[in-house]
Enzyme design. Structure first.
Site, mmCIF file in Angstrom:
data_model
loop_
_atom_site.group_PDB
_atom_site.id
_atom_site.type_symbol
_atom_site.label_atom_id
_atom_site.label_comp_id
_atom_site.label_asym_id
_atom_site.label_seq_id
_atom_site.Cartn_x
_atom_site.Cartn_y
_atom_site.Cartn_z
ATOM 1 N N CYS A 149 40.863 139.203 -0.659
ATOM 2 C CA CYS A 149 41.048 140.292 -1.632
ATOM 3 C C CYS A 149 42.522 140.708 -1.718
ATOM 4 O O CYS A 149 43.127 141.125 -0.720
ATOM 5 C CB CYS A 149 40.176 141.476 -1.229
ATOM 6 S SG CYS A 149 40.653 143.055 -1.950
ATOM 7 N N GLY A 150 43.097 140.611 -2.930
ATOM 8 C CA GLY A 150 44.500 140.960 -3.123
ATOM 9 C C GLY A 150 44.803 142.426 -2.866
ATOM 10 O O GLY A 150 45.813 142.764 -2.248
ATOM 11 N N HIS A 151 43.913 143.315 -3.327
ATOM 12 C CA HIS A 151 44.125 144.752 -3.094
ATOM 13 C C HIS A 151 44.060 145.075 -1.600
ATOM 14 O O HIS A 151 44.756 145.974 -1.118
ATOM 15 C CB HIS A 151 43.075 145.564 -3.858
ATOM 16 C CG HIS A 151 43.264 145.527 -5.345
ATOM 17 N ND1 HIS A 151 44.374 146.035 -5.965
ATOM 18 C CD2 HIS A 151 42.476 145.024 -6.335
ATOM 19 C CE1 HIS A 151 44.280 145.863 -7.277
ATOM 20 N NE2 HIS A 151 43.130 145.253 -7.529
ATOM 21 N N CYS A 152 43.209 144.346 -0.885
ATOM 22 C CA CYS A 152 43.096 144.556 0.564
ATOM 23 C C CYS A 152 44.403 144.169 1.260
ATOM 24 O O CYS A 152 44.877 144.875 2.165
ATOM 25 C CB CYS A 152 41.946 143.737 1.143
ATOM 26 S SG CYS A 152 40.339 144.069 0.373
#
Length: 481
Positions: A42-45
């Site tokens: 996950c990029g936001h993670c």
């Protein structure tokens, strides 16, 4: 108990790593814990990870931060309804307490979670505990109960869990601690801040209904601020949703509590006479609102001297200022309020001067001339609200001018513009960004319509053909509808 391995130059050892096998018993060991549910891809993670790790280090010993890899521990994530990443939740003693809806920067996480640390309601065991808790800058809500099995205590704790972000809660199961406050049965008392105590209102209020989250929230909301609260940047949004008179002066309860209450007492003495007429009162430190006073009321930092500067702002956004000097006997404030309730006050409107010459194709509006030009019942008016620094406004300017030139010979249509940073925007026009364009039709002045179309000249003309009350005259030729 596993911790993240150090990577690169950043030590990531302060974020606890939990999974299906150990989540329940490890989470239960902590009174308060912030848990991040994530997926490695996950990029936001990945973007959140450095701030989350920094916050974990700064909160070490106060509130632990943990993470759960949902690709490796799907059962735990499924139990807590995790459907997107990252999902942050606050756990208390192993139980899912609430979603985390605070900032996601390291500073924001630290600030938010420090407020979450500790129990929803502080347990008080002695009179000294009670006095120490209520002797606070903010108001305090204290419950007095007969024992740990009290049904009303259970409801109180439930309500405290819901409202802990907004109010301070404490409780005791020693009823004798409430005797000095007249408590002889299970009760909840609201203690207003000691610095704001005075002879015009009670400092301690008793809640008399059966405790539920709804009834207690309503009681606190209706009574917490009292007759004349201290307006701050933290509570301004709650207070400004009403018709509000505010006295701004050199208020400092830390260094000069007596002097701070000197003017507040005079506001309260006069305000007490008008308490039933729907106007609320507040005092504020002028230095906390310098920009707002200059922007909204034209008050410079050095204006007003040592005397309070008094304003009224209504729910509708109408503004009034007390022009007479605030006298120590309160008579000038009394006259100001009498004039306000009698409808004799002229509203304060921030406005540039009315232009001496305004013969160009685009009419220049200012707040003082807005009513006369825009609400002319014989004219359809297109208004652009702009800001001088706005790039989109600058791009629109030549097209807007060309539109005005093409319609210049039409006596029934006005193309106008107003600098919304230098003039108050009237009621009925919602301007949140720039440019914002509205159309006020001649026969519907009370229903201005926001223009949402494209911004080429031909698009504006097409719109006016459809919406105008008269057939437009474009470049000297009357256009058929």
């Amino acid at each position: 108990l596993r911790k993240e391995e150090p990577q690169g130059d950043i030590a990531r050892g302060d974020v606890l790593e939990l999974g299906d096998a150990d989540f329940d018993y490890l989470a239960a060991e902590h009174e308060t814990m912030l848990v991040k549910f994530y997926a490695p891809w996950c990029g936001h993670c990945k973007k959140l990870a450095p701030d989350f790790e920094t916050a974990a280090s700064r909160l070490k010993g106060t509130v632990p931060l943990a993470k759960v890899d949902c690709t490796a521990s799907p059962d735990t994530c499924g139990r807590f309804g995790v459907t997107g990443y990252p999902t942050l939740k606050i756990f208390r003693n192993g139980e899912d307490s609430s979603s985390y809806d605070g900032p996601r920067s390291a500073d924001g996480i630290v600030h938010y979670m420090k407020k979450q640390a500790g129990p929803n309601s502080v347990t008080l065991r002695s009179e000294a505990d009670v006095e120490a808790f209520v002797n606070h800058f903010d108001a305090s809500v204290v419950g007095f109960f007969s024992g740990p099995d009290s049904a009303q205590l259970a409801e109180f704790l439930k309500a405290a869990g819901v409202m802990r972000d907004h109010f301070r809660f404490a409780h005791t199961i020693n009823m004798t601690l409430g005797l000095k406050h007249g408590v002889d049965t299970e009760s909840v008392l609201l203690f207003r801040p000691p610095r704001l105590s005075g002879k015009f209102e009670e400092s301690v209020l008793r809640f008399t209904e059966t405790i539920t989250t709804h009834t207690l929230r309503r009681f606190i909301r209706d009574n917490i601020f009292g007759m004349c609260p201290h307006l701050t940047n933290e509570n301004r949004d709650k207070l400004k949703g009403q018709d509000l008179l505010t006295a701004y002066y050199d208020l400092d309860y830390l260094r000069n509590p007596k002097g701070s209450n000197y003017w507040r007492n005079r506001v309260m003495k006069v305000g007490y006479q008008f308490a039933s007429q729907g106007l609320s009162f507040a005092v504020a430190n002028r230095r906390d609102f310098v920009d707002e006073l200059e922007e909204e009321f034209g008050l410079g930092a050095s204006d007003g001297g040592d005397l309070p500067f008094v304003t009224i702002r209504t729910q509708q956004g109408f503004k009034y200022t007390m022009r007479e000097e605030f006298t120590r006997d309160g008579k000038s404030l009394e006259r100001f309020l009498e004039d306000y309730f009698a409808g004799r006050l002229k509203r304060y409107i921030k406005s540039e001067p009315i232009p001496e010459k305004n013969k160009g194709p685009v009419k220049v509006l200012v707040a003082e001339s807005f009513e006369e030009i825009v609400n002319d019942p014989e004219k359809d008016v297109l208004i652009e609200f702009y800001a001088p620094w706005c790039g989109h406004c600058k791009s629109l300017e030549p097209k807007y001018k060309e539109l005005a030139e093409q319609l210049y010979s039409d006596p029934n249509i006005v193309i106008a513009k107003m600098d919304a940073t230098a003039n108050d925007v009237p009621q009925g026009f919602d301007v949140q960004g720039f440019p914002t364009i509205y159309f006020a039709r001649a026969d519907k002045k009370d229903q201005p319509k926001r223009y949402e179309g494209a911004r080429e000249v031909k698009d504006f003309i097409k719109y006016l053909k459809r919406e105008a009350s008269h057939i437009p005259v474009v470049s000297g030729v009357r256009e058929d509808l």
